[in-house]
Design a protein around this motif. Sequence first.
Motif, PDB file in Angstrom:
ATOM      1  N   TRP A  49       0.827  -1.203   0.000  1.00 27.38           N
ATOM      2  CA  TRP A  49       0.000   0.000   0.000  1.00 27.38           C
ATOM      3  C   TRP A  49       0.864   1.256   0.000  1.00 27.38           C
ATOM      4  O   TRP A  49       0.428   2.317  -0.468  1.00 27.38           O
ATOM      5  CB  TRP A  49      -0.945   0.011   1.197  1.00 27.38           C
ATOM      6  CG  TRP A  49      -2.057  -0.989   1.138  1.00 27.38           C
ATOM      7  CD1 TRP A  49      -2.369  -1.915   2.095  1.00 27.38           C
ATOM      8  CD2 TRP A  49      -3.012  -1.196   0.089  1.00 27.38           C
ATOM      9  NE1 TRP A  49      -3.450  -2.678   1.710  1.00 27.38           N
ATOM     10  CE2 TRP A  49      -3.862  -2.251   0.482  1.00 27.38           C
ATOM     11  CE3 TRP A  49      -3.229  -0.583  -1.148  1.00 27.38           C
ATOM     12  CZ2 TRP A  49      -4.905  -2.706  -0.314  1.00 27.38           C
ATOM     13  CZ3 TRP A  49      -4.269  -1.042  -1.947  1.00 27.38           C
ATOM     14  CH2 TRP A  49      -5.094  -2.073  -1.531  1.00 27.38           C
ATOM     15  N   ALA A  50       2.095   1.148   0.556  1.00 28.09           N
ATOM     16  CA  ALA A  50       2.995   2.300   0.584  1.00 28.09           C
ATOM     17  C   ALA A  50       3.744   2.487  -0.733  1.00 28.09           C
ATOM     18  O   ALA A  50       4.514   3.430  -0.879  1.00 28.09           O
ATOM     19  CB  ALA A  50       4.000   2.156   1.728  1.00 28.09           C
ATOM     20  N   GLY A  51       3.526   1.567  -1.677  1.00 32.05           N
ATOM     21  CA  GLY A  51       4.135   1.714  -2.994  1.00 32.05           C
ATOM     22  C   GLY A  51       5.343   0.833  -3.248  1.00 32.05           C
ATOM     23  O   GLY A  51       5.974   0.927  -4.295  1.00 32.05           O
ATOM     24  N   PHE A  52       5.679  -0.059  -2.296  1.00 32.54           N
ATOM     25  CA  PHE A  52       6.823  -0.964  -2.475  1.00 32.54           C
ATOM     26  C   PHE A  52       6.278  -2.300  -2.968  1.00 32.54           C
ATOM     27  O   PHE A  52       5.856  -3.152  -2.181  1.00 32.54           O
ATOM     28  CB  PHE A  52       7.576  -1.121  -1.158  1.00 32.54           C
ATOM     29  CG  PHE A  52       8.130   0.173  -0.631  1.00 32.54           C
ATOM     30  CD1 PHE A  52       9.305   0.704  -1.130  1.00 32.54           C
ATOM     31  CD2 PHE A  52       7.454   0.877   0.359  1.00 32.54           C
ATOM     32  CE1 PHE A  52       9.809   1.905  -0.661  1.00 32.54           C
ATOM     33  CE2 PHE A  52       7.945   2.078   0.848  1.00 32.54           C
ATOM     34  CZ  PHE A  52       9.122   2.591   0.338  1.00 32.54           C
ATOM     35  N   THR A  53       6.310  -2.491  -4.256  1.00 30.12           N
ATOM     36  CA  THR A  53       5.600  -3.607  -4.871  1.00 30.12           C
ATOM     37  C   THR A  53       6.477  -4.806  -5.232  1.00 30.12           C
ATOM     38  O   THR A  53       5.941  -5.857  -5.575  1.00 30.12           O
ATOM     39  CB  THR A  53       4.882  -3.125  -6.146  1.00 30.12           C
ATOM     40  OG1 THR A  53       5.842  -2.546  -7.039  1.00 30.12           O
ATOM     41  CG2 THR A  53       3.823  -2.079  -5.805  1.00 30.12           C
ATOM     42  N   LYS A  54       7.802  -4.653  -5.157  1.00 34.17           N
ATOM     43  CA  LYS A  54       8.663  -5.786  -5.485  1.00 34.17           C
ATOM     44  C   LYS A  54       8.882  -6.612  -4.223  1.00 34.17           C
ATOM     45  O   LYS A  54       9.798  -6.380  -3.441  1.00 34.17           O
ATOM     46  CB  LYS A  54       9.994  -5.321  -6.080  1.00 34.17           C
ATOM     47  CG  LYS A  54      10.785  -6.503  -6.684  1.00 34.17           C
ATOM     48  CD  LYS A  54      11.954  -6.071  -7.527  1.00 34.17           C
ATOM     49  CE  LYS A  54      12.620  -7.289  -8.155  1.00 34.17           C
ATOM     50  NZ  LYS A  54      13.812  -6.944  -8.941  1.00 34.17           N
ATOM     51  N   ILE A  55       8.000  -7.571  -4.037  1.00 37.97           N
ATOM     52  CA  ILE A  55       7.968  -8.378  -2.817  1.00 37.97           C
ATOM     53  C   ILE A  55       8.230  -9.830  -3.181  1.00 37.97           C
ATOM     54  O   ILE A  55       7.546 -10.402  -4.044  1.00 37.97           O
ATOM     55  CB  ILE A  55       6.601  -8.242  -2.112  1.00 37.97           C
ATOM     56  CG1 ILE A  55       6.363  -6.781  -1.711  1.00 37.97           C
ATOM     57  CG2 ILE A  55       6.525  -9.155  -0.894  1.00 37.97           C
ATOM     58  CD1 ILE A  55       4.980  -6.501  -1.174  1.00 37.97           C
ATOM     59  N   GLY A  56       9.228 -10.429  -2.531  1.00 31.16           N
ATOM     60  CA  GLY A  56       9.591 -11.811  -2.824  1.00 31.16           C
ATOM     61  C   GLY A  56       9.468 -12.704  -1.611  1.00 31.16           C
ATOM     62  O   GLY A  56       9.138 -12.262  -0.506  1.00 31.16           O
ATOM     63  N   GLU A  57       9.761 -13.967  -1.815  1.00 26.69           N
ATOM     64  CA  GLU A  57       9.650 -14.965  -0.751  1.00 26.69           C
ATOM     65  C   GLU A  57      10.833 -15.909  -0.816  1.00 26.69           C
ATOM     66  O   GLU A  57      11.375 -16.181  -1.895  1.00 26.69           O
ATOM     67  CB  GLU A  57       8.337 -15.737  -0.911  1.00 26.69           C
ATOM     68  CG  GLU A  57       8.066 -16.734   0.199  1.00 26.69           C
ATOM     69  CD  GLU A  57       6.681 -17.358   0.053  1.00 26.69           C
ATOM     70  OE1 GLU A  57       5.805 -17.086   0.893  1.00 26.69           O
ATOM     71  OE2 GLU A  57       6.483 -18.110  -0.919  1.00 26.69           O
ATOM     72  N   GLN A  58      11.243 -16.403   0.332  1.00 25.68           N
ATOM     73  CA  GLN A  58      12.350 -17.355   0.395  1.00 25.68           C
ATOM     74  C   GLN A  58      12.044 -18.410   1.451  1.00 25.68           C
ATOM     75  O   GLN A  58      11.650 -18.071   2.576  1.00 25.68           O
ATOM     76  CB  GLN A  58      13.652 -16.630   0.744  1.00 25.68           C
ATOM     77  CG  GLN A  58      14.858 -17.552   0.838  1.00 25.68           C
ATOM     78  CD  GLN A  58      16.164 -16.781   0.826  1.00 25.68           C
ATOM     79  OE1 GLN A  58      16.389 -15.936  -0.041  1.00 25.68           O
ATOM     80  NE2 GLN A  58      17.023 -17.055   1.791  1.00 25.68           N
ATOM     81  N   VAL A  59      12.211 -19.651   1.083  1.00 23.29           N
ATOM     82  CA  VAL A  59      11.998 -20.746   2.043  1.00 23.29           C
ATOM     83  C   VAL A  59      13.098 -20.679   3.106  1.00 23.29           C
ATOM     84  O   VAL A  59      14.285 -20.585   2.781  1.00 23.29           O
ATOM     85  CB  VAL A  59      12.018 -22.113   1.338  1.00 23.29           C
ATOM     86  CG1 VAL A  59      11.912 -23.237   2.359  1.00 23.29           C
ATOM     87  CG2 VAL A  59      10.873 -22.208   0.338  1.00 23.29           C
ATOM     88  N   VAL A  60      12.681 -20.706   4.361  1.00 23.36           N
ATOM     89  CA  VAL A  60      13.638 -20.620   5.465  1.00 23.36           C
ATOM     90  C   VAL A  60      13.393 -21.768   6.439  1.00 23.36           C
ATOM     91  O   VAL A  60      12.316 -22.371   6.471  1.00 23.36           O
ATOM     92  CB  VAL A  60      13.518 -19.269   6.217  1.00 23.36           C
ATOM     93  CG1 VAL A  60      13.880 -18.115   5.302  1.00 23.36           C
ATOM     94  CG2 VAL A  60      12.121 -19.079   6.801  1.00 23.36           C
TER      95      VAL A  60
END
Length: 317
Positions: free
Chosen positions: A184-195
């Motif tokens: 919502w704040a405009g930071f759209t490059k969001i990823g995921e990593q298995v931990v």
Amino acid sequence: MDISVVVPLYDEVESLPELVSWIARVMSENQFTYEVILVDDGSSDGSWDMIVKLKEQFTFIKGIKFRRNYGKSAALNVGFEAAKGNVIITMDADLQDSPDEIPGLYRRIIEEKYDLVSGWKAKRYDPLSKTIPTKLFNAATRRMSGIPNLHDFNCGLKAYRNAVVKNIEVYGEMHRYIPVLAKWAGFTKIGEQVVEHRARKYGKTKFGMARFINGFLDLLSIFFVGKFGKRPMHFFGSMGVLSFLLGFASIVWVIGEKLYAIAQHIRYDRDVTQKPLFYIGLVAVIVGFQLFLTGFVAELVARSASERNKYQIEETV
């Protein structure tokens, strides 16, 4: 500074020495410049005394102590304010999050230019009373937030670009939905990593049914605030106008029907006030007016909520 590690904690005195030593070893092996911010959320088991003791041994530690228990979101928010690193790593203090994951998360932010990378504990060691609600929340959040690629929004192990944490506000139980706040704040490059998820070594879980309820309410809050936080009148006003018009139309219909019968000399025994539709329309008009006023008041509140994230910090080291 390369990395700030923000660790919110509540009654985790036993795990702190091992956690801090583990973080120090990982950072040293990778030659990172770093700080570790330990935020004591009103612990009563001696956690703060342990932080002070560790500070004497490890100069990279920064400790913050709340006067009382505010919750994990408050601890994260204050930790974010204090963080100075280019990349901010958050993790829980119970040793269920592995510091060995830090280099991989850091590289994805720096090299792959992600705004946020969320951990995914694909294999969990939590009881069903915790994993089932978590899966329900994750499914609902994916649907409502428009972030379909995240499996575990609530994982405590996350990495952020510095600009992300400086531009979001975390309160209530919102720590569960930080990726949504970032979007919502405009930071759209969001990823995921298995931990890796490790079984709890010390103490007991702080999860309870109250968090299940609060988390659901905060999910609704995020959806509303994200869509209408800056323009509440658009939400309440539109609903109010629609309700008012439907109610007004119902009343006009009932009165018009009566007048038509009189004009056509049609027998019409029932009075207008004896028809249920008249009262339904009247209630709709009143509700519409109230919704419109609610939107007006919400607009005023939205412009004056400057004290929402003020916490009493007893001391810092």
